[in-house]
Design a protein around this motif. Structure first.
Motif, PDB file in Angstrom:
ATOM      1  N   TYR B  15      30.691  36.687  35.712  1.00  0.00           N
ATOM      2  CA  TYR B  15      31.841  35.867  36.109  1.00  0.00           C
ATOM      3  C   TYR B  15      32.059  35.934  37.612  1.00  0.00           C
ATOM      4  N   ARG B  22      32.636  36.957  44.978  1.00  0.00           N
ATOM      5  CA  ARG B  22      31.513  37.705  44.400  1.00  0.00           C
ATOM      6  C   ARG B  22      31.262  37.268  42.961  1.00  0.00           C
ATOM      7  N   THR B  23      30.017  37.409  42.552  1.00  0.00           N
ATOM      8  CA  THR B  23      29.681  37.212  41.148  1.00  0.00           C
ATOM      9  C   THR B  23      29.427  38.589  40.547  1.00  0.00           C
ATOM     10  N   LEU B  24      30.192  38.924  39.508  1.00  0.00           N
ATOM     11  CA  LEU B  24      30.125  40.255  38.925  1.00  0.00           C
ATOM     12  C   LEU B  24      29.620  40.182  37.487  1.00  0.00           C
TER      13      LEU B  24
END
Lengths: 166, 83
Positions: B15, B22-24
């Motif tokens: 997500y 950021r994409t985590l």
């Protein structure tokens, strides 16, 4: 993709009520990606590009493993354990981390109070004061007044009874 | 219409952070879902099943989710094999 693991561990417990009946340690389970070193294991819940952002640093001694007996016994002399003597316990605690700030070691803790009881896997201290020992800084832990602290033997690094080191 | 997640399901969710910076990737057990958020639990008391650490993920920020089967760890050797 690295494997996701489920790992069981024990942790120290503190109480704020006047009496405690159950002095057993609780087992916890954590899910995530593991990274293991000689002394500790990092379980990351959240990652960014394979880098841990949030998770736990757990001393290896507190992992509940079927194939390895990890709890070490510490003998407390009977005469010392009966009278509720003043006791100081040095122990290491696990560390929760977030924002990618991975600690490089566990927290160093010191709990002082009256020796109350012991079980096969923990020592119970009454009216404890606990501090986290950091470089050049001492923090009280937790922020609330506690009445009992149950410390797993596996986490204990040293005990002092009336200044006598075991 | 938002996707419905099954309570108790173990997921890895990719997500975007709220800021979109950021994409985590987060792993945990689905402990609930509201109109706008998915709630993942990461560690639990074995007896009470009460979660200790959770992550609330906005449903609209979820890029991908997939079910995972975690490996039970019984020795440090198992851990090293999976590191």
């Amino acid at each position: 993709m690295k494997l996701v693991v489920a790992i069981r561990y024990i942790d120290a417990l503190f109480f704020t009520k006047k009496n405690i009946k159950d002095m057993g340690l609780k087992t916890y389970i954590a899910l995530g990606h593991p990274a293991v070193s000689k002394n500790h294991t990092i379980i990351s819940f959240t990652r960014e590009g394979g880098f841990p952002i949030r998770g736990l640093l757990i001393p290896n001694e507190t992992l509940v493993l079927e194939k390895q007996k990890i709890l070490k016994k510490l003998d407390i002399p009977k005469s010392q354990s009966r009278g509720g003597c003043d006791t100081g316990v040095f122990w290491k605690d696990m560390v929760y981390f977030e924002n990618g700030k991975i600690p490089n070691q566990f927290a160093q803790m010191y709990t002082e109070g009256k020796f109350f009881s012991q079980t096969s896997d923990a020592i119970v201290i009454k009216n404890p004061e606990t501090i986290e020992i950091k470089k050049g800084n001492i923090d009280n832990y937790p922020k609330v007044k506690t009445t009992f602290f149950i410390i797993p033997r596996a986490l204990i690094t040293g005990i002092e009874l009336y200044g006598k080191k075991i | 219409m938002e996707k419905k997640y099954k309570k108790g399901q173990i997921l890895t969710v990719i997500y975007e952070e709220r800021s979109g910076r950021r994409t985590l990737k987060s792993t945990g057990i689905v402990i609930g879902q509201t109109d706008s958020k998915l709630i993942l639990g990461h560690n639990f008391s074995v007896i009470s099943k009460r979660p200790i650490d959770i992550t609330k993920i906005p449903l609209k920020n979820i890029i991908k989710s997939e079910g995972v089967v975690p490996k039970e760890i019984n020795s440090l050797h198992d851990l090293q094999d999976n590191t």
